[in-house]
Enzyme design. Structure first.
Site, mmCIF file in Angstrom:
data_model
loop_
_atom_site.group_PDB
_atom_site.id
_atom_site.type_symbol
_atom_site.label_atom_id
_atom_site.label_comp_id
_atom_site.label_asym_id
_atom_site.label_seq_id
_atom_site.Cartn_x
_atom_site.Cartn_y
_atom_site.Cartn_z
ATOM 1 N N HIS A 321 40.207 43.877 40.541
ATOM 2 C CA HIS A 321 39.250 43.712 39.439
ATOM 3 C C HIS A 321 38.676 42.308 39.372
ATOM 4 O O HIS A 321 37.820 42.025 38.542
ATOM 5 C CB HIS A 321 39.905 44.056 38.113
ATOM 6 C CG HIS A 321 40.710 42.954 37.478
ATOM 7 N ND1 HIS A 321 41.661 42.216 38.153
ATOM 8 C CD2 HIS A 321 40.702 42.462 36.206
ATOM 9 C CE1 HIS A 321 42.195 41.337 37.327
ATOM 10 N NE2 HIS A 321 41.633 41.457 36.144
ATOM 11 N N GLY A 324 41.899 37.075 40.106
ATOM 12 C CA GLY A 324 43.288 37.050 39.654
ATOM 13 C C GLY A 324 43.779 35.631 39.436
ATOM 14 O O GLY A 324 43.475 34.722 40.211
#
Length: 392
Positions: A321, A324
């Protein structure tokens, strides 16, 4: 990069990163997840993996007849939306402060909210139906109806952002990252506490991994509230995107916009994998089915990627996504200064004060390396570099 498989406690753990790059606390969480009797096939671990509450951020967990609220996260439906505009880099002024200020006036950030409701029929045609659904949510959140109304179309804080970006072809994009705001957080916290008290969760390796079981009233209540919050998050990004696009229309008349790309990265989906119907939780991961468009953002001074999924079955058709975090917010505040932030965000019109030092690029992993590590999960469509970044 092919995944590395390591033995878990009951099922394997498949990592799209080097095992020695995973912090010990996160690895312990992954082993705890692998021990759950409901975890299906294996745990898929994205290259942006890092420690989270209960379940690691950057994990994809498929379960048979069960779901863990902590494997979704407290910001239910958090995700990304991006749209390519007709503007080109040369259309933007040299001084972008006016544009950033206009976006900040249009979209409340942090704990702020709209004084009047911001959603309109331009955003969706079924608002009455959607808001009637609030009455069916758990009674624990009923006092927050007004806040939910006025936070629709707001950014929040932390790692949430609105950016104006330029791609490798000099086309201007709008990109934003936000979720279900206060109402999603309240719903998540409520259901996590309900799950922790259930009898079948009393001997888990981590009480934060408590699950709801299929065909129980607690599971039905959670899924009802969860899907409403996921819809709230999607609508929230839609309203914000329209507000930002209106800013661009006012400053750059005749600007047009293509079809937006949108993806959750903290959510539950009912899917079929390896021949079985399962509940998939992606916490810090996007769906990357074959042909799915997704967004993998970096930090506020680096770059982001628009990607297309390759449908890798071993990842449960998922991808990372974002970059990080590689260090906690507290550690970032202790290590970096405002001067460091200014240096690492050079060329970006953004806040450069102590309030966002914990979001400094140095606190995140290298997004280019993260994307390279998952070349069997996604292919790059285009690379974006922000020129304006709005933070809460």
């Amino acid at each position: 990069m092919a995944a590395t498989t390591i033995p878990g406690r009951r099922v394997d753990i498949r990592l799209w990163t080097r095992p020695d790059s995973v912090e010990p606390e996160a690895m312990r969480q992954l082993h705890n997840i692998s021990a759950l009797p409901w975890t299906f096939k294996h745990v898929a671990v994205m290259p942006d993996v890092h420690y989270g509450k209960g379940a690691t951020v950057g994990s994809v967990i498929a379960m048979r007849d069960a779901v863990s609220p902590a494997a979704v996260g407290v910001d239910i439906g958090c995700g990304m939306t991006a749209v390519r505009t007709s503007l080109r880099a040369e259309d933007l002024p040299d001084d972008l402060r006016r544009l950033r200020s206009a976006v900040e006036r249009a979209v409340p950030v942090g704990f702020n909210q709209h004084k009047a409701t911001a959603f309109t029929d331009r955003d969706a045609s079924d608002w009455d139906t959607f808001w009637r659904g609030f009455e069916d949510l758990t009674t624990a959140v009923k006092a927050n109806a007004g806040k939910a109304l006025h936070q629709m179309g707001t950014l929040g804080g932390g790692n949430h952002f609105i950016e104006i970006c330029v791609d490798t072809a000099s086309r201007v994009w709008v990109m934003l990252h936000s979720g279900s705001r206060g109402i999603g957080n309240l719903l998540a916290q409520h259901h996590i506490e309900v799950a922790r008290r259930l009898a079948h969760n009393q001997s888990l390796p981590d009480p934060d991994l408590a699950v709801f079981l299929a065909h129980t009233p607690q599971m039905a209540a959670y899924r009802h509230d969860l899907y409403w919050a996921q819809d709230y998050a999607r609508r929230n990004r839609t309203v914000m995107l329209r507000l930002v696009c209106d800013v661009l229309r006012r400053q750059f008349p005749r600007t047009s916009f293509e079809e937006p790309i949108s993806c959750h990265h903290n959510y539950v989906a009912e899917e079929s994998h390896f021949g079985e119907d399962v509940l998939v939780t992606r916490k810090g991961a996007i769906r990357a089915g074959r042909g799915d468009l997704g967004i993998i953002p970096g930090s506020m001074g680096t770059c982001s990627y628009i990607v297309r999924g390759l449908g890798n079955a071993d990842s449960f058709e998922s991808a990372s996504h974002g970059a990080g975090r590689r260090m906690s917010r507290n550690k970032a505040r202790k290590r970096f200064t405002e001067a460091d932030l200014a240096a690492q965000t050079a060329g970006v019109e953004c806040r450069k004060d102590s309030g966002v030092v914990d979001e400094i690029p140095g606190a995140y992993k290298d997004v280019d390396e993260v994307v390279r590590s998952q070349d069997d999960l996604v292919e790059v469509v285009t690379k974006l570099k922000q020129v304006v970044c709005v933070k809460g």
